[in-house]
Enzyme design. Structure first.
Site, PDB file in Angstrom:
ATOM      1  N   ARG A 173    -111.573 -62.885  -8.273  1.00  0.00           N
ATOM      2  CA  ARG A 173    -112.210 -62.008  -9.275  1.00  0.00           C
ATOM      3  C   ARG A 173    -112.143 -60.557  -8.819  1.00  0.00           C
ATOM      4  O   ARG A 173    -111.885 -59.657  -9.615  1.00  0.00           O
ATOM      5  CB  ARG A 173    -113.659 -62.428  -9.522  1.00  0.00           C
ATOM      6  CG  ARG A 173    -113.796 -63.759 -10.227  1.00  0.00           C
ATOM      7  CD  ARG A 173    -115.249 -64.080 -10.542  1.00  0.00           C
ATOM      8  NE  ARG A 173    -115.793 -63.188 -11.554  1.00  0.00           N
ATOM      9  CZ  ARG A 173    -117.082 -63.124 -11.872  1.00  0.00           C
ATOM     10  NH1 ARG A 173    -117.966 -63.883 -11.222  1.00  0.00           N
ATOM     11  NH2 ARG A 173    -117.510 -62.302 -12.807  1.00  0.00           N
ATOM     12  N   CYS A 231    -122.111 -57.450  -7.821  1.00  0.00           N
ATOM     13  CA  CYS A 231    -121.406 -58.707  -8.087  1.00  0.00           C
ATOM     14  C   CYS A 231    -120.997 -58.688  -9.553  1.00  0.00           C
ATOM     15  O   CYS A 231    -120.599 -57.647 -10.072  1.00  0.00           O
ATOM     16  CB  CYS A 231    -122.291 -59.900  -7.736  1.00  0.00           C
ATOM     17  SG  CYS A 231    -123.859 -59.943  -8.638  1.00  0.00           S
TER      18      CYS A 231
END
Length: 274
Positions: A173, A231
């Protein structure tokens, strides 16, 4: 003082803490189902999506309002800032850390995370229950925001430029190779990838403070450095901050995280492993 508490330490406490089960699954099923199937005796359930976050926009898990958290404190029977609270979950403390961080942000000073969570409790031979505790104390402790610092997008960019901005997401990611949750893939330019999975062992216990310090030092965290974490939506960032604090390293959370960063198309996006 460590932000973690072991099962043995929990059993040895002279004053019983408020126990909070924050089991949560990003892709489902709802954590309440797991709680109803079995939890620590006396533990209350707190829902991450509705009690530890506001509705999405911008970002998937913005901070909840003080009114929401005050109602949660009352339901849990929390009557003062120093009421002892122990939070746990059934998934390596990923969601319990969000409760730990949020409760402190809104004024609680004595919050710890059960190291190893539900699995550690069961491994120690302790039983679970399906009985829920009765209601708490109406008119309990009033939540007020801002007791620990938090970053916005501008602040996160500043740390990326002059300090160490850690991205707690999985490497693929971070690199922008896949993005299962958000419409834009990549990372904040200047950020360093530090996946939260490396903070814990296979048993779900946090690594030792020395091991965590070694890990973060290898990622560029130096004495006195300005350290921040983000995050996808501000959940696993809290887990990374918990690991950093366990290692004696203060860090600030960019609570909006990647899901908020990408809502402004003028903000830069980086891809690749660096």
């Amino acid at each position: 003082m460590s932000p973690l508490i072991t099962v043995d330490e929990l059993r040895a406490l002279e004053t019983a803490p408020v126990l909070v089960d924050v089991t949560w699954n990003l892709a489902g099923p709802p954590g309440k189902e797991a709680y109803d199937a079995g939890h620590l005796p006396g533990a209350y359930f707190v829902d991450l999506d509705t009690e530890l976050a506001a509705p999405p926009g911008p970002g998937r898990h913005p901070l909840p309002t003080a009114t929401t958290v005050t109602a949660t404190f009352a339901r849990l029977g929390i009557t003062s800032a120093d009421t002892p609270v122990v939070v746990y979950d059934a998934n390596n403390a990923m969601s319990a850390a969000r409760a730990w961080w949020t409760f402190r942000y809104f004024g609680l000073t004595n919050v710890k995370v059960l190291d190893g969570g539900l699995a550690a409790w069961q491994s120690a031979g302790e039983e679970l229950t399906t009985e829920a505790p009765s209601g708490g104390v109406p008119g309990g402790f009033v939540a007020t925001p801002g007791h620990i610092p938090v970053l916005d997008a501008e602040g996160a960019a500043a740390v990326a430029a002059k300090g160490i901005l850690l991205d707690a997401r999985a490497p693929e990611r971070f690199a922008g190779e896949v993005e299962p949750m958000d419409p834009v893939a990549g990372h904040i330019p200047g950020a360093v990838n530090a996946p939260t999975g490396a903070n814990v062992t296979e048993s779900g216990h946090f690594r030792t403070p020395a091991e965590l310090r070694e890990r973060f030092t290898a990622l560029g965290v130096t004495e006195g450095a300005d350290v921040a974490v983000y995050c996808g939506s501000g959940v696993t960032a809290a887990h990374e901050t918990l690991a950093l604090e366990s290692a004696g390293i203060p860090a600030t959370v960019y609570i909006g995280s990647w899901s908020e960063w990408i809502t402004d198309p003028t903000r830069p996006v980086a891809t690749g492993k660096d």
